[in-house]
Scaffold this active site. Structure first.
Site, PDB file in Angstrom:
ATOM      1  N   ARG A 250       1.871 -20.876  14.818  1.00 30.44           N
ATOM      2  CA  ARG A 250       1.760 -19.503  15.350  1.00 30.44           C
ATOM      3  C   ARG A 250       2.785 -19.250  16.451  1.00 30.44           C
ATOM      4  O   ARG A 250       3.141 -18.129  16.754  1.00 30.44           O
ATOM      5  CB  ARG A 250       0.321 -19.220  15.850  1.00 30.44           C
ATOM      6  CG  ARG A 250       0.158 -17.826  16.441  1.00 30.44           C
ATOM      7  CD  ARG A 250      -1.277 -17.303  16.440  1.00 30.44           C
ATOM      8  NE  ARG A 250      -2.255 -18.288  16.831  1.00 30.44           N
ATOM      9  CZ  ARG A 250      -2.470 -18.695  18.087  1.00 30.44           C
ATOM     10  NH1 ARG A 250      -1.767 -18.191  19.077  1.00 30.44           N
ATOM     11  NH2 ARG A 250      -3.383 -19.619  18.350  1.00 30.44           N
TER      12      ARG A 250
ATOM     13  N   TYR B 282       5.866   6.629   8.273  1.00 28.55           N
ATOM     14  CA  TYR B 282       4.998   6.049   7.255  1.00 28.55           C
ATOM     15  C   TYR B 282       3.530   6.307   7.640  1.00 28.55           C
ATOM     16  O   TYR B 282       3.183   6.265   8.830  1.00 28.55           O
ATOM     17  CB  TYR B 282       5.310   4.552   7.140  1.00 28.55           C
ATOM     18  CG  TYR B 282       4.315   3.787   6.326  1.00 28.55           C
ATOM     19  CD1 TYR B 282       4.025   4.167   5.012  1.00 28.55           C
ATOM     20  CD2 TYR B 282       3.645   2.695   6.857  1.00 28.55           C
ATOM     21  CE1 TYR B 282       3.093   3.484   4.258  1.00 28.55           C
ATOM     22  CE2 TYR B 282       2.713   1.996   6.102  1.00 28.55           C
ATOM     23  CZ  TYR B 282       2.437   2.399   4.811  1.00 28.55           C
ATOM     24  OH  TYR B 282       1.518   1.718   4.080  1.00 28.55           O
TER      25      TYR B 282
ATOM     26  N   ASP C  87      12.798   2.043  12.877  1.00 28.23           N
ATOM     27  CA  ASP C  87      12.259   1.419  11.669  1.00 28.23           C
ATOM     28  C   ASP C  87      13.337   1.557  10.596  1.00 28.23           C
ATOM     29  O   ASP C  87      13.596   2.642  10.087  1.00 28.23           O
ATOM     30  CB  ASP C  87      10.965   2.137  11.260  1.00 28.23           C
ATOM     31  CG  ASP C  87      10.289   1.495  10.055  1.00 28.23           C
ATOM     32  OD1 ASP C  87      11.006   0.901   9.227  1.00 28.23           O
ATOM     33  OD2 ASP C  87       9.063   1.614   9.924  1.00 28.23           O
TER      34      ASP C  87
ATOM     35  N   LYS D  87       9.795  -4.748   1.569  1.00 27.56           N
ATOM     36  CA  LYS D  87      10.563  -3.849   0.706  1.00 27.56           C
ATOM     37  C   LYS D  87      11.894  -4.499   0.305  1.00 27.56           C
ATOM     38  O   LYS D  87      11.894  -5.510  -0.362  1.00 27.56           O
ATOM     39  CB  LYS D  87      10.744  -2.510   1.429  1.00 27.56           C
ATOM     40  CG  LYS D  87       9.457  -2.003   2.089  1.00 27.56           C
ATOM     41  CD  LYS D  87       8.420  -1.589   1.059  1.00 27.56           C
ATOM     42  CE  LYS D  87       6.984  -1.540   1.545  1.00 27.56           C
ATOM     43  NZ  LYS D  87       6.699  -1.068   2.869  1.00 27.56           N
TER      44      LYS D  87
END
Ligand code: LCS
Length: 392
Positions: free
Chosen positions: A58, A111, A183, A208
């Site tokens: 992590r 979005y 973004d 994407k």
């Protein structure tokens, strides 16, 4: 492309690939949750930062690090950080930049889940936001408040394909000493590099085009080293939206072909745009690479090509749009974008259904709007399918 590479095509393949083990060409997958210390004292030094080295996945993992270095190189930024989804990246960045009472100035259209997150931040933590066209420096200046903590920009905006001049936004952000966050999911660093235009932080839904094959959900953030180190040591460490080593490996693999894929996506989209524009059932087509796009001058300034996403408005109702989608044979009805397969979706009832109807209208998302993610198939086959569905 840093000091080592002149061309992004070469950097995408060779960059950050010197983690070589047993002569392996491709960096291996470190599928491990934790890392062993030689001694207790070494563990203490790693935790205190006196000694570099891995501790726990992590907090960092070598396979994930390869991806983070690669994306930073391609965006022309100092450092990168990987997350378990695009929304984990968006939320980590917004949490890192704001506190209760702050304000986020946002492009007019984002979005649907980013919109949802902004609403959540407002309701739970009193972090307000408002949407702005960002059409000029003056308009931006007027929208900035004393408590504005950052400017958040999507360009092209999902799904209306409106554009924001990144250089202009960065200039105003600097004037007010607040970070401009972009973004860059729709364009990828191959088509647009916001940091080179003066913006401060870039993020991606790597789900994407970065992955490119529809098999990973992931997010990436790139920025100054001090910011990224702080993000890793605070929000990412303590909220924990990390990426798995295997998914990082898939994304680093995907990045190698990003330039080739983006060229083909863009070329295919240009061909489809011409055909769609001439079709009698299509009211309007929105594509930044189209000379008829009202902001084509901005596209020319900051984008290498138009990308693979097209939105278009059908003449007719929501039901007409749905019937057209249902007639498709090759093109798949699915959200997400940037895959080899051509995907189509209806924003008003799918990706942006969480946005209230009046806001959708204001953002330009009508019930007849359809978003097409043009894939890598032969463009003639994509068009043949679209044409029969439009005519049907
Ligand atoms: N930013 C943009 C511009 C996006 O399009 C998406 C997802 C995200 C952030 C969030 O990324 P994720 O957590 O899904 O990796 N966009 C989607 C879309 O248009 N269709 O399905 C997902």
């Amino acid at each position: 492309m840093g000091e080592k590479y002149q061309h992004i095509e070469t950097a995408a393949i060779h960059g950050a690939s010197d983690t070589r083990y047993a002569g392996s060409l491709v960096p291996p997958i470190f599928q491990t949750s934790t890392f062993v210390f030689d001694t207790a004292e070494q563990g203490e030094k790693r935790f205190s930062g006196q000694e570099d080295g891995y501790i726990y996945s992590r907090l960092g993992n070598p396979t994930v690090r390869v991806l983070e270095e690669k994306i930073a190189l391609l965006e022309g930024g100092e450092a990168g950080l990987a997350f378990g989804s695009g929304m984990a990246a968006v939320s980590a960045v917004l949490l890192s930049l704001t506190k209760s009472g702050d304000h986020i100035l946002c492009s007019k259209g984002v979005y649907g889940c980013t919109f949802g997150l902004l609403e959540l931040l407002k309701e739970k933590y009193g972090i307000s936001h408002n949407f702005c066209d960002m059409g000029s420096e003056e308009e931006l200046r007027q929208a900035i408040r004393p408590e504005t903590a950052c400017i958040f920009i999507e360009t092209p905006i999902n799904p209306t394909m409106q554009l924001i001049d990144l250089e202009m936004a960065a200039t105003v952000a600097k004037e007010y000493q607040i970070p401009a966050v972009v973004d860059n999911t729709f364009s990828t660093p191959y088509l647009q590099q916001p940091l080179q235009k003066g913006c401060d932080i870039v993020l991606h839904s790597a789900t994407k085009y970065i992955g490119g094959h529809g098999d990973v959900v992931a997010g990436l953030v790139v920025g100054k080293k001090a910011y990224i180190q702080n993000l890793a040591a605070t929000v990412q460490k303590d909220v924990g939206g990390i990426l798995s080593p295997f998914d990082a490996w898939l994304l680093a693999r995907g990045l190698k072909t990003l330039p080739v894929r983006m060229d083909r996506h863009s070329e295919n989209a240009e061909k489809i745009v011409k055909k769609l524009t001439a079709h009698p059932r299509v009211k309007r087509v929105y594509f930044p690479g189209d000379t008829g796009h009202p902001q084509f001058e901005i596209a020319k300034k900051q984008m290498k090509a138009g990308g693979g996403l097209i939105s278009f408005e059908l003449k007719g109702t929501k039901e007409d749009a749905q019937a057209m989608l249902n007639r498709l044979k090759l093109i798949r009805i699915a959200v997400s974008l940037g895959d080899a397969e051509t995907l189509i979706q209806h924003p008003a009832t799918m990706t942006h259904s969480a946005v209230p109807a009046d806001m959708r209208q204001e953002m330009g998302i009508s019930d007849g709007l359809i978003r097409l993610s043009v894939g890598l198939e032969a463009w003639q086959d994509i068009w043949e399918d679209l044409e029969q569905a439009l005519n049907g």
